[in-house]
Scaffold this motif. Structure first.
Motif, PDB file in Angstrom:
ATOM      1  N   HIS A 147       4.225  11.362   5.239  1.00 39.30           N
ATOM      2  CA  HIS A 147       3.803  12.022   6.476  1.00 39.30           C
ATOM      3  C   HIS A 147       4.192  13.489   6.423  1.00 39.30           C
ATOM      4  O   HIS A 147       5.348  13.818   6.123  1.00 39.30           O
TER       5      HIS A 147
ATOM      6  N   SER B  47       3.797  -1.333   3.535  1.00 48.10           N
ATOM      7  CA  SER B  47       3.284  -0.017   3.154  1.00 48.10           C
ATOM      8  C   SER B  47       4.394   1.012   3.041  1.00 48.10           C
ATOM      9  O   SER B  47       5.464   0.872   3.639  1.00 48.10           O
TER      10      SER B  47
ATOM     11  N   ASP C  64       4.211   5.205   3.380  1.00 48.57           N
ATOM     12  CA  ASP C  64       3.319   6.330   3.681  1.00 48.57           C
ATOM     13  C   ASP C  64       4.082   7.632   3.696  1.00 48.57           C
ATOM     14  O   ASP C  64       5.204   7.713   4.215  1.00 48.57           O
TER      15      ASP C  64
ATOM     16  N   PRO D 176      -4.541   7.009  -2.636  1.00 57.96           N
ATOM     17  CA  PRO D 176      -3.882   5.837  -2.040  1.00 57.96           C
ATOM     18  C   PRO D 176      -4.034   4.645  -2.986  1.00 57.96           C
ATOM     19  O   PRO D 176      -5.077   4.487  -3.625  1.00 57.96           O
TER      20      PRO D 176
ATOM     21  N   ARG E 184      10.735  -0.236  10.291  1.00 60.14           N
ATOM     22  CA  ARG E 184      10.532   0.963   9.477  1.00 60.14           C
ATOM     23  C   ARG E 184      11.851   1.532   8.969  1.00 60.14           C
ATOM     24  O   ARG E 184      12.868   1.458   9.651  1.00 60.14           O
TER      25      ARG E 184
ATOM     26  N   HIS F 276       0.830  -1.205   0.000  1.00 61.52           N
ATOM     27  CA  HIS F 276       0.000   0.000   0.000  1.00 61.52           C
ATOM     28  C   HIS F 276       0.866   1.257   0.000  1.00 61.52           C
ATOM     29  O   HIS F 276       1.838   1.342   0.749  1.00 61.52           O
ATOM     30  N   ILE F 277       0.486   2.210  -0.849  1.00 58.85           N
ATOM     31  CA  ILE F 277       1.133   3.521  -0.884  1.00 58.85           C
ATOM     32  C   ILE F 277       0.065   4.505  -0.428  1.00 58.85           C
ATOM     33  O   ILE F 277      -0.993   4.612  -1.066  1.00 58.85           O
ATOM     34  N   GLY F 278       0.308   5.174   0.685  1.00 59.21           N
ATOM     35  CA  GLY F 278      -0.738   6.037   1.230  1.00 59.21           C
ATOM     36  C   GLY F 278      -0.180   7.151   2.088  1.00 59.21           C
ATOM     37  O   GLY F 278       0.931   7.626   1.884  1.00 59.21           O
ATOM     38  N   GLY F 279      -0.972   7.524   3.084  1.00 56.25           N
ATOM     39  CA  GLY F 279      -0.615   8.646   3.938  1.00 56.25           C
ATOM     40  C   GLY F 279      -1.100   9.942   3.315  1.00 56.25           C
ATOM     41  O   GLY F 279      -2.248  10.049   2.870  1.00 56.25           O
ATOM     42  N   TRP F 280      -0.210  10.915   3.233  1.00 57.51           N
ATOM     43  CA  TRP F 280      -0.547  12.253   2.749  1.00 57.51           C
ATOM     44  C   TRP F 280      -0.542  12.282   1.211  1.00 57.51           C
ATOM     45  O   TRP F 280       0.286  12.916   0.576  1.00 57.51           O
TER      46      TRP F 280
END
Length: 174
Positions: free
Chosen positions: A171, A167, A169, A41, A112, A33-37
């Protein structure tokens, strides 16, 4: 007298197929998953990554800070992380927003790795950051699969090598 219905090869409702085997849905394909801000997404499987212009990645060696290299070079295939982030469309509202952005790659077990936006998009380090999904045209080994994050241009590649990547993300830091 009611005639017996013929037994279909794949019966309708019910848990068994015509051969007495349990019917199960095929397992879902692993996704990262590529997401966050971001505005869009995305969840990508290996097939989607291949379609996004996957590249052969030169032999990657995991080099740790304290104990050196772990194994020989591995031929991998992946997509530049920059391309995936651009595809997800960062949700910047103001021109300097990129300066306040951190990119966090996280594994299934919580490990991470951190990159700044400037590092990924304005330095040579960013040119060598890939989301890998296969090794020599075969799935990654069980210890690494289904996805991994590689940072080829780090002096010590181990600390930001993320196996079992789940993922990435963006931020906003402030």
């Amino acid at each position: 007298m009611n005639p017996q219905p013929s037994s279909p090869a794949w019966p309708g409702p019910g848990p068994m197929c015509g051969h007495g085997l349990r019917r199960t849905a095929p397992p879902p394909r692993p996704q990262v998953h590529i997401g966050g801000w971001v505005r869009r997404p995305v969840a990508l499987d290996a097939q989607a990554l291949e379609a996004m212009g996957a590249e052969d990645v030169p032999g990657f060696v995991v080099r740790c800070t304290l104990d050196g290299a772990h194994g020989g070079p591995r031929p991998m295939r992946g997509v530049p992380l920059r391309r995936l982030i651009e595809h997800a469309e960062p949700a910047f509202g103001e021109r300097p927003d990129f300066k306040r952005t951190a990119v966090v790659a996280e594994s299934a077990d919580g490990y991470r790795a951190l990159f700044s936006w400037g590092e990924l998009f304005h330095t040579q380090v960013g040119e060598g950051v890939y989301l890998a999904f296969d090794c020599a045209r075969a799935p990654l080994d069980a210890h690494t699969a289904p996805f991994a994050l590689l940072s080829l241009h780090d002096t010590h590649t181990g600390p930001r090598f993320v196996r079992q990547l789940a993922s990435v993300d963006l931020h906003r830091l402030w």
